[in-house]
Scaffold this motif. Sequence first.
Motif, PDB file in Angstrom:
ATOM      1  N   MET A   1      11.817 -50.130 -25.281  1.00 30.38           N
ATOM      2  CA  MET A   1      12.410 -51.161 -26.153  1.00 30.38           C
ATOM      3  C   MET A   1      13.380 -52.038 -25.359  1.00 30.38           C
ATOM      4  O   MET A   1      14.223 -51.529 -24.636  1.00 30.38           O
ATOM      5  CB  MET A   1      13.133 -50.447 -27.303  1.00 30.38           C
ATOM      6  N   GLU A   2      13.203 -53.356 -25.492  1.00 32.05           N
ATOM      7  CA  GLU A   2      14.091 -54.299 -24.802  1.00 32.05           C
ATOM      8  C   GLU A   2      15.518 -54.163 -25.313  1.00 32.05           C
ATOM      9  O   GLU A   2      15.774 -54.183 -26.499  1.00 32.05           O
ATOM     10  CB  GLU A   2      13.587 -55.724 -25.086  1.00 32.05           C
ATOM     11  N   ASN A   3      16.440 -53.937 -24.394  1.00 32.62           N
ATOM     12  CA  ASN A   3      17.809 -53.649 -24.810  1.00 32.62           C
ATOM     13  C   ASN A   3      18.797 -54.515 -24.046  1.00 32.62           C
ATOM     14  O   ASN A   3      19.969 -54.235 -23.975  1.00 32.62           O
ATOM     15  CB  ASN A   3      18.069 -52.159 -24.530  1.00 32.62           C
ATOM     16  N   MET A  23      24.083 -50.194 -39.312  1.00 29.35           N
ATOM     17  CA  MET A  23      23.066 -49.412 -40.029  1.00 29.35           C
ATOM     18  C   MET A  23      21.745 -50.181 -40.082  1.00 29.35           C
ATOM     19  O   MET A  23      20.667 -49.612 -39.890  1.00 29.35           O
ATOM     20  CB  MET A  23      23.534 -49.098 -41.450  1.00 29.35           C
ATOM     21  N   ALA A  24      21.852 -51.489 -40.345  1.00 26.45           N
ATOM     22  CA  ALA A  24      20.636 -52.316 -40.399  1.00 26.45           C
ATOM     23  C   ALA A  24      19.961 -52.325 -39.031  1.00 26.45           C
ATOM     24  O   ALA A  24      18.749 -52.146 -38.917  1.00 26.45           O
ATOM     25  CB  ALA A  24      21.000 -53.738 -40.831  1.00 26.45           C
ATOM     26  N   ALA A  25      20.760 -52.497 -37.980  1.00 29.26           N
ATOM     27  CA  ALA A  25      20.195 -52.602 -36.627  1.00 29.26           C
ATOM     28  C   ALA A  25      19.467 -51.322 -36.234  1.00 29.26           C
ATOM     29  O   ALA A  25      18.377 -51.375 -35.646  1.00 29.26           O
ATOM     30  CB  ALA A  25      21.317 -52.903 -35.628  1.00 29.26           C
ATOM     31  N   MET A  29      15.544 -51.303 -35.292  1.00 34.62           N
ATOM     32  CA  MET A  29      15.133 -50.890 -33.947  1.00 34.62           C
ATOM     33  C   MET A  29      14.138 -49.728 -34.043  1.00 34.62           C
ATOM     34  O   MET A  29      13.134 -49.700 -33.322  1.00 34.62           O
ATOM     35  CB  MET A  29      16.364 -50.471 -33.167  1.00 34.62           C
ATOM     36  N   ALA A  30      14.400 -48.813 -34.979  1.00 30.02           N
ATOM     37  CA  ALA A  30      13.487 -47.671 -35.159  1.00 30.02           C
ATOM     38  C   ALA A  30      12.111 -48.147 -35.614  1.00 30.02           C
ATOM     39  O   ALA A  30      11.100 -47.497 -35.346  1.00 30.02           O
ATOM     40  CB  ALA A  30      14.081 -46.688 -36.171  1.00 30.02           C
ATOM     41  N   GLY A 118      23.461 -47.217 -27.673  1.00 30.95           N
ATOM     42  CA  GLY A 118      22.022 -47.469 -27.443  1.00 30.95           C
ATOM     43  C   GLY A 118      21.498 -48.727 -28.115  1.00 30.95           C
ATOM     44  O   GLY A 118      20.325 -49.058 -27.973  1.00 30.95           O
ATOM     45  N   LEU A 119      22.344 -49.415 -28.872  1.00 33.47           N
ATOM     46  CA  LEU A 119      21.907 -50.660 -29.510  1.00 33.47           C
ATOM     47  C   LEU A 119      22.343 -51.857 -28.659  1.00 33.47           C
ATOM     48  O   LEU A 119      23.402 -51.789 -28.022  1.00 33.47           O
ATOM     49  CB  LEU A 119      22.590 -50.837 -30.874  1.00 33.47           C
ATOM     50  N   PRO A 120      21.568 -52.949 -28.672  1.00 30.71           N
ATOM     51  CA  PRO A 120      22.037 -54.159 -27.991  1.00 30.71           C
ATOM     52  C   PRO A 120      23.134 -54.829 -28.832  1.00 30.71           C
ATOM     53  O   PRO A 120      22.839 -55.553 -29.779  1.00 30.71           O
ATOM     54  CB  PRO A 120      20.795 -55.039 -27.904  1.00 30.71           C
ATOM     55  N   VAL A 121      24.386 -54.526 -28.516  1.00 31.63           N
ATOM     56  CA  VAL A 121      25.514 -55.079 -29.273  1.00 31.63           C
ATOM     57  C   VAL A 121      26.382 -55.896 -28.321  1.00 31.63           C
ATOM     58  O   VAL A 121      26.801 -55.393 -27.280  1.00 31.63           O
ATOM     59  CB  VAL A 121      26.385 -53.957 -29.898  1.00 31.63           C
ATOM     60  N   LEU A 122      26.630 -57.136 -28.696  1.00 34.80           N
ATOM     61  CA  LEU A 122      27.498 -57.991 -27.887  1.00 34.80           C
ATOM     62  C   LEU A 122      28.808 -58.173 -28.655  1.00 34.80           C
ATOM     63  O   LEU A 122      28.795 -58.672 -29.787  1.00 34.80           O
ATOM     64  CB  LEU A 122      26.806 -59.344 -27.703  1.00 34.80           C
TER      65      LEU A 122
END
Length: 333
Positions: A1-3, A23-25, A29-30, A118-122
């Motif tokens: 998965m692109e992260n 929670m949405a992200a 992603m899943a 593990g989430l793409p968070v900026l």
Amino acid sequence: MENDLDQKEWDVVIVGAGMCGLMAARKLMAAGLRVAVIDKGRGVGGRMAYRRIGEAIFDHGAQYISARSDGFQKSMQEWQENGAAAVWSEGFAELPGDHPRWRGAPHMKAIPSLLADGLPVLTNAKITEISKHGDRWEVVLENEIRYVCGALIMTPPVPQSVALLGGIFHEFSEEMRAQLERLTYHRCFAVMAVLDGASGLPRPGVKTFSDGSLAWMADNQMKGISPVPCVTIHASHDFSLARWEEDRQETARMMIAHASPWLAAQVTEFQIHGWRYSKPAVTHDAPFLVLQHQPYLALAGDAFGIIHRGNVEGAATSGWAVAENVIEFFSRK
Ligand SMILES: Cc1cc2nc3c(=O)[nH]c(=O)nc-3n(C[C@H](O)[C@H](O)[C@H](O)COP(=O)(O)OP(=O)(O)OC[C@H]3O[C@@H](n4cnc5c(N)ncnc54)[C@H](O)[C@@H]3O)c2cc1C
């Protein structure tokens, strides 16, 4: 998965790394969608916030978490197993409902931090402009970086989302705009006060107020998050609104004076924070609101949902629900 956040093209961009956005992200992603979360704050968590003054640790936004639905109880238990949550009390005598009140471990931000792993968070990334280009959204950050996506989920307090939409907001029907414009929030001053000894609050360290200048007091040491005695004091909406433009230090001193019957110790240091949007005063009945489908735009967060609303559980429930809707949107494409 692109992260990798150097990537500028995403299926979904989520504005806000609070409970709802995270929670949405995770759900998106899943489901295999490429999702980026962008937040203007220094870290994740939004109103699930904590602060340190020396050794003292304060939760100064959300104070406790109730988990009433089976799904959210399961999440709380998972976070507890991961060391990010603990039961503060099996119930508060002062509050209705004989159910456990949870806290973050070591403090409230631990839960969103775990969710963001593990989430793409900026973070530190304020979105200043949103524009539409065919079936895509373009999201512009303060530093001119641009992200493009097919679906946009906005989770800030609704007046902030509306302001961010700018001219786009006026393209929606009068009925839809009216639904959003009626959603209002309470203001809340939070004073964080370090004490030179134990507070006078009874176990488990909570005092609520039904009228007057204060709404809530909590002993962070008794709660189990601070190694030294310190209290969080929340003002009522009416007091916060009346004092919003007044001197903040003087406001904090007034709140400390009102709290003094329960302090039983001297305040050695204090800070004050003003929450312009604390908890929603008026909420929307559905768990999210889709403003348009092509490109997809939805508003979500703690102001949405009829069963659990205006709190952390409501924000999580809204995040799950809007994610399901976005998954369905992409499955139809
Ligand atoms: C003082 C106080 C006490 C509370 N007490 C409790 C309690 O005891 N129990 C409980 O369950 N709930 C409580 N709450 C409410 C609870 O904190 C919220 O319901 C919940 O955290 C909301 O989550 P959210 O994801 O919907 O919104 P938020 O947490 O507000 O997340 C929205 C995010 O959007 C970001 N954002 C905004 N504008 C932009 C922009 N232009 N660009 C990028 N990012 C942006 C913000 O930085 C923020 O992180 C309290 C809140 C406050 C303030």
